[in-house]
Design a protein around this motif. Structure first.
Motif, PDB file in Angstrom:
ATOM      1  N   ASN A 161       0.764  -1.293  -0.065  1.00  0.00           N
ATOM      2  CA  ASN A 161       0.013  -0.210  -0.069  1.00  0.00           C
ATOM      3  C   ASN A 161       0.944   1.205  -0.092  1.00  0.00           C
ATOM      4  N   GLY A 162       2.226   1.152  -0.309  1.00  0.00           N
ATOM      5  CA  GLY A 162       2.960   2.400  -0.324  1.00  0.00           C
ATOM      6  C   GLY A 162       3.199   3.225   0.890  1.00  0.00           C
ATOM      7  N   SER A 163       2.536   2.645   2.219  1.00  0.00           N
ATOM      8  CA  SER A 163       2.916   3.371   3.312  1.00  0.00           C
ATOM      9  C   SER A 163       4.283   3.473   4.087  1.00  0.00           C
TER      10      SER A 163
ATOM     11  N   ILE B  25      -2.805   0.297  11.146  1.00  0.00           N
ATOM     12  CA  ILE B  25      -1.717   0.198  10.268  1.00  0.00           C
ATOM     13  C   ILE B  25      -2.050   0.294   8.664  1.00  0.00           C
ATOM     14  N   PRO B  26      -1.813   1.424   8.170  1.00  0.00           N
ATOM     15  CA  PRO B  26      -2.334   1.628   6.757  1.00  0.00           C
ATOM     16  C   PRO B  26      -1.650   1.005   5.630  1.00  0.00           C
ATOM     17  N   GLY B  27      -1.131  -0.452   5.945  1.00  0.00           N
ATOM     18  CA  GLY B  27      -0.411  -1.168   4.967  1.00  0.00           C
ATOM     19  C   GLY B  27      -1.146  -2.661   4.423  1.00  0.00           C
ATOM     20  N   THR B  28      -0.439  -3.241   3.651  1.00  0.00           N
ATOM     21  CA  THR B  28      -0.922  -4.626   3.286  1.00  0.00           C
ATOM     22  C   THR B  28      -0.332  -5.652   4.300  1.00  0.00           C
ATOM     23  N   LEU B  29      -0.778  -6.932   4.080  1.00  0.00           N
ATOM     24  CA  LEU B  29      -0.324  -7.892   4.757  1.00  0.00           C
ATOM     25  C   LEU B  29       0.998  -8.123   4.463  1.00  0.00           C
ATOM     26  N   GLY B  30       1.309  -7.995   3.023  1.00  0.00           N
ATOM     27  CA  GLY B  30       2.795  -8.284   2.447  1.00  0.00           C
ATOM     28  C   GLY B  30       3.711  -7.182   3.144  1.00  0.00           C
ATOM     29  N   GLY B  31       3.318  -6.119   3.281  1.00  0.00           N
ATOM     30  CA  GLY B  31       4.063  -4.987   3.830  1.00  0.00           C
ATOM     31  C   GLY B  31       4.426  -5.528   5.175  1.00  0.00           C
TER      32      GLY B  31
ATOM     33  N   THR C 189       6.779  -8.395   5.945  1.00  0.00           N
ATOM     34  CA  THR C 189       7.997  -7.988   5.569  1.00  0.00           C
ATOM     35  C   THR C 189       8.695  -7.164   6.561  1.00  0.00           C
ATOM     36  N   MET C 190       7.919  -6.331   7.075  1.00  0.00           N
ATOM     37  CA  MET C 190       8.450  -5.188   8.188  1.00  0.00           C
ATOM     38  C   MET C 190       8.098  -5.925   9.668  1.00  0.00           C
ATOM     39  N   ASN C 191       7.779  -6.945   9.660  1.00  0.00           N
ATOM     40  CA  ASN C 191       7.137  -7.303  11.117  1.00  0.00           C
ATOM     41  C   ASN C 191       6.381  -6.021  11.899  1.00  0.00           C
ATOM     42  N   ALA C 192       5.335  -5.698  11.132  1.00  0.00           N
ATOM     43  CA  ALA C 192       4.804  -4.500  11.562  1.00  0.00           C
ATOM     44  C   ALA C 192       4.394  -4.614  13.039  1.00  0.00           C
ATOM     45  N   GLY C 193       3.928  -3.580  13.793  1.00  0.00           N
ATOM     46  CA  GLY C 193       3.589  -3.773  14.905  1.00  0.00           C
ATOM     47  C   GLY C 193       3.052  -2.404  15.693  1.00  0.00           C
ATOM     48  N   ALA C 194       2.161  -2.506  16.570  1.00  0.00           N
ATOM     49  CA  ALA C 194       1.776  -1.527  17.230  1.00  0.00           C
ATOM     50  C   ALA C 194       1.212  -1.767  18.613  1.00  0.00           C
ATOM     51  N   TYR C 195       1.239  -0.569  19.629  1.00  0.00           N
ATOM     52  CA  TYR C 195       0.390  -0.937  21.085  1.00  0.00           C
ATOM     53  C   TYR C 195       0.676  -2.427  21.572  1.00  0.00           C
TER      54      TYR C 195
ATOM     55  N   GLY D 144       7.947  12.282  15.737  1.00  0.00           N
ATOM     56  CA  GLY D 144       8.477  10.621  15.357  1.00  0.00           C
ATOM     57  C   GLY D 144       7.922  10.980  13.718  1.00  0.00           C
ATOM     58  N   PHE D 145       6.954  11.752  13.564  1.00  0.00           N
ATOM     59  CA  PHE D 145       6.409  11.706  12.056  1.00  0.00           C
ATOM     60  C   PHE D 145       7.102  12.757  11.080  1.00  0.00           C
ATOM     61  N   VAL D 146       7.629  12.681  10.004  1.00  0.00           N
ATOM     62  CA  VAL D 146       8.144  13.458   9.092  1.00  0.00           C
ATOM     63  C   VAL D 146       6.703  13.727   8.052  1.00  0.00           C
TER      64      VAL D 146
HETATM   65  C1  LIG Z   1      -0.079   6.824   9.221  1.00  0.00           C
HETATM   66  C2  LIG Z   1       0.729   5.729   9.331  1.00  0.00           C
HETATM   67  C3  LIG Z   1       0.756   4.931  10.471  1.00  0.00           C
HETATM   68  C4  LIG Z   1       1.693   4.013  10.620  1.00  0.00           C
HETATM   69  N1  LIG Z   1       1.834   3.240  11.783  1.00  0.00           N
HETATM   70  C5  LIG Z   1       2.443   2.138  11.911  1.00  0.00           C
HETATM   71  C6  LIG Z   1       2.539   1.461  12.955  1.00  0.00           C
HETATM   72  O1  LIG Z   1       1.889   1.584  13.912  1.00  0.00           O
HETATM   73  N2  LIG Z   1       3.195   0.157  13.241  1.00  0.00           N
HETATM   74  C7  LIG Z   1       3.911  -0.291  12.064  1.00  0.00           C
HETATM   75  O2  LIG Z   1       4.976  -1.473  12.065  1.00  0.00           O
HETATM   76  N3  LIG Z   1       3.834   0.436  10.881  1.00  0.00           N
HETATM   77  C8  LIG Z   1       3.140   1.700  10.757  1.00  0.00           C
HETATM   78  N4  LIG Z   1       3.309   2.361   9.821  1.00  0.00           N
HETATM   79  C9  LIG Z   1       4.015   1.890   8.555  1.00  0.00           C
HETATM   80  C10 LIG Z   1       3.471   0.990   7.537  1.00  0.00           C
HETATM   81  O3  LIG Z   1       2.252   1.327   7.306  1.00  0.00           O
HETATM   82  C11 LIG Z   1       3.858  -0.426   7.799  1.00  0.00           C
HETATM   83  O4  LIG Z   1       5.298  -0.458   7.686  1.00  0.00           O
HETATM   84  C12 LIG Z   1       3.227  -1.310   6.677  1.00  0.00           C
HETATM   85  O5  LIG Z   1       3.463  -2.634   7.163  1.00  0.00           O
HETATM   86  C13 LIG Z   1       3.669  -1.163   5.260  1.00  0.00           C
HETATM   87  O6  LIG Z   1       2.893  -2.210   4.476  1.00  0.00           O
HETATM   88  P1  LIG Z   1       2.735  -1.697   2.896  1.00  0.00           P
HETATM   89  O7  LIG Z   1       1.607  -2.722   2.180  1.00  0.00           O
HETATM   90  O8  LIG Z   1       2.345  -0.143   2.771  1.00  0.00           O
HETATM   91  O9  LIG Z   1       4.028  -1.848   2.414  1.00  0.00           O
HETATM   92  P2  LIG Z   1       4.824  -0.771   1.322  1.00  0.00           P
HETATM   93  O10 LIG Z   1       5.115   0.603   2.071  1.00  0.00           O
HETATM   94  O11 LIG Z   1       4.260  -0.757  -0.002  1.00  0.00           O
HETATM   95  O12 LIG Z   1       6.281  -1.803   1.350  1.00  0.00           O
HETATM   96  C14 LIG Z   1       7.120  -1.687   2.302  1.00  0.00           C
HETATM   97  C15 LIG Z   1       8.114  -2.854   2.211  1.00  0.00           C
HETATM   98  O13 LIG Z   1       7.542  -3.910   2.186  1.00  0.00           O
HETATM   99  C16 LIG Z   1       7.828  -4.564   0.904  1.00  0.00           C
HETATM  100  N5  LIG Z   1       6.699  -5.333   0.376  1.00  0.00           N
HETATM  101  C17 LIG Z   1       5.571  -4.976   0.372  1.00  0.00           C
HETATM  102  N6  LIG Z   1       4.541  -6.010   0.062  1.00  0.00           N
HETATM  103  C18 LIG Z   1       5.253  -7.064  -0.055  1.00  0.00           C
HETATM  104  C19 LIG Z   1       5.139  -8.403  -0.393  1.00  0.00           C
HETATM  105  N7  LIG Z   1       3.867  -8.914  -0.500  1.00  0.00           N
HETATM  106  N8  LIG Z   1       6.144  -9.383  -0.406  1.00  0.00           N
HETATM  107  C20 LIG Z   1       7.355  -8.866  -0.313  1.00  0.00           C
HETATM  108  N9  LIG Z   1       7.791  -7.648   0.175  1.00  0.00           N
HETATM  109  C21 LIG Z   1       6.471  -6.617   0.136  1.00  0.00           C
HETATM  110  C22 LIG Z   1       8.090  -3.606  -0.124  1.00  0.00           C
HETATM  111  O14 LIG Z   1       8.898  -3.983  -1.120  1.00  0.00           O
HETATM  112  C23 LIG Z   1       8.702  -2.551   0.830  1.00  0.00           C
HETATM  113  O15 LIG Z   1      10.373  -3.074   0.897  1.00  0.00           O
HETATM  114  C24 LIG Z   1       2.437   3.587   9.511  1.00  0.00           C
HETATM  115  C25 LIG Z   1       2.302   4.424   8.376  1.00  0.00           C
HETATM  116  C26 LIG Z   1       1.405   5.271   8.327  1.00  0.00           C
HETATM  117  C27 LIG Z   1       1.330   6.222   6.983  1.00  0.00           C
END
Ligand SMILES: Cc1cc2nc3c(=O)[nH]c(=O)nc-3n(C[C@H](O)[C@H](O)[C@H](O)COP(=O)(O)OP(=O)(O)OC[C@H]3O[C@@H](n4cnc5c(N)ncnc54)[C@H](O)[C@@H]3O)c2cc1C
Length: 304
Positions: A67-69, A129-135, A138-144, A262-264
């Motif tokens: 989702n390019g987040s 978290i405004p991303g996809t499962l893929g992102g 990959t990032m081991n996203a987390g919150a709270y 922390g946000f730019v």
């Molecule tokens: C307002 C706001 C709040 C946020 N809060 C949080 C938060 O609380 N916690 C947190 O962890 N993050 C947070 N984020 C950051 C972001 O949302 C996460 O990192 C999210 O997991 C990224 O997902 P995405 O789909 O947008 O990935 P993208 O931004 O599109 O890509 C991120 C990376 O993942 C890779 N990628 C994406 N999809 C795949 C796939 N299918 N296979 C392999 N690689 C892939 C891309 O190549 C790139 O390297 C926040 C962002 C915003 C804008």
């Protein structure tokens, strides 16, 4: 730009799903950057496999975008293929035992609501978290207090040679904002999660609380990529930036958020050049003052 590479793309994937000279600005939450030469929206796993092999054979660079987040796109755009794995590749199945199978393009907001709607608990943290499962994997996203690592069981990925591999949780090497997917350039196709039944009232309450906390503390009305920096051990990046006197500091249309340092944020016409200049300035200022080196969380795309 309907050239030979374009013709090869449309042999793999329907022409309506292939774009050239695609503006990436609109595809990211930062709203920064130029165009991609080629951009595709695959709906089938075999299409993704063929695309990887095509790029390898043609020596064409490619980048997976969810989702390019969490991406900063160069002002000059990207000379390669963007494989966009978003909602068109986002099927979800939740079985009666709480096992969830989801394709990588599903948005976390949608996935967490679907899981909560079946009264399963453990994914409430991901809703905002405004991303996809893929992102997220990959990032081991987390919150709270929650992260992908807590509930994932397996991931199905494609390696750089186009092979499909199923890897278990331990092999994913999930750590703070990192995973084996980054090291090995694996593409996430699908992931499996296990959840337990919870109390519906409590699940909803938790989700409402987290939504409220985000609205109050984060500049959600502005273009950003979330936290610009990883959390340094023993500190909070936002506090270090604030204490360094950078609240509201601007370079062009890029600004350190006054609401959450922390946000730019991009006030509308920000550039990747200014965004990077800002990251460098913040890193230097915090280093000089506190001897702590901040590490950017955002991924860079294109020649920056
Ligand atoms: C307002 C706001 C709040 C946020 N809060 C949080 C938060 O609380 N916690 C947190 O962890 N993050 C947070 N984020 C950051 C972001 O949302 C996460 O990192 C999210 O997991 C990224 O997902 P995405 O789909 O947008 O990935 P993208 O931004 O599109 O890509 C991120 C990376 O993942 C890779 N990628 C994406 N999809 C795949 C796939 N299918 N296979 C392999 N690689 C892939 C891309 O190549 C790139 O390297 C926040 C962002 C915003 C804008």
């Amino acid at each position: 730009m309907k050239d030979v590479f374009y013709q090869k793309l449309v042999e793999i994937i329907d022409a309506t799903k292939v774009k050239t000279n695609e503006p990436l600005r609109e595809r990211t939450t930062l709203h920064i950057g130029g165009n991609a030469d080629y951009f595709v929206l695959p709906t089938k796993t075999e299409e993704i496999q063929k695309l990887i092999l095509l790029c390898r054979n043609e020596k064409m660079p490619y980048f997976i975008m969810g989702n390019g987040s969490n991406v900063l796109v160069s002002d000059l755009g990207y000379r390669g293929l963007i494989i966009y794995l978003n909602e068109q590749y986002g099927k979800v199945d939740i079985d009666k035992d709480g096992f969830v199978t989801a394709q990588s393009g599903v948005l976390l907001s949608k996935l967490s609501k679907s899981i909560a709607a079946k009264d399963y608990t453990g994914f409430e943290f991901a809703e905002g978290i405004p991303g996809t499962l893929g992102g997220a994997v990959t990032m081991n996203a987390g919150a709270y207090g929650g992260e992908i690592k807590d509930c994932i069981v397996y991931a199905k990925v494609i390696d750089i040679d186009g092979n499909i591999i199923k890897i278990n949780k331990e092999e994913l090497l999930l750590g703070y904002r990192r995973s084996v997917l980054q090291d090995k350039k694996y593409i996430l196709l699908e992931a499996g999660f296990q959840f337990n039944k919870g109390n519906p009232g409590e699940i909803n309450k938790r989700m409402l609380e987290l939504r409220k906390a985000r609205r109050e503390k984060q500049p959600l009305e502005k273009f950003s990529a979330g936290s610009a920096f990883k959390r340094p051990v023993g500190y909070y990046a936002g506090k270090l930036i604030s204490d360094s006197g950078l609240r509201g500091y601007q370079i062009g249309d890029i600004e350190v958020s006054c609401k959450h340092c922390g946000f730019v944020i991009n006030n509308g016409n920000g550039t990747a050049k200014d965004f990077l200049a800002m990251l460098k300035y913040i890193i230097k200022t915090v280093e000089d003052k506190y001897d702590v080196t901040l590490e950017p969380e955002i991924r860079l795309l294109g020649d920056i």
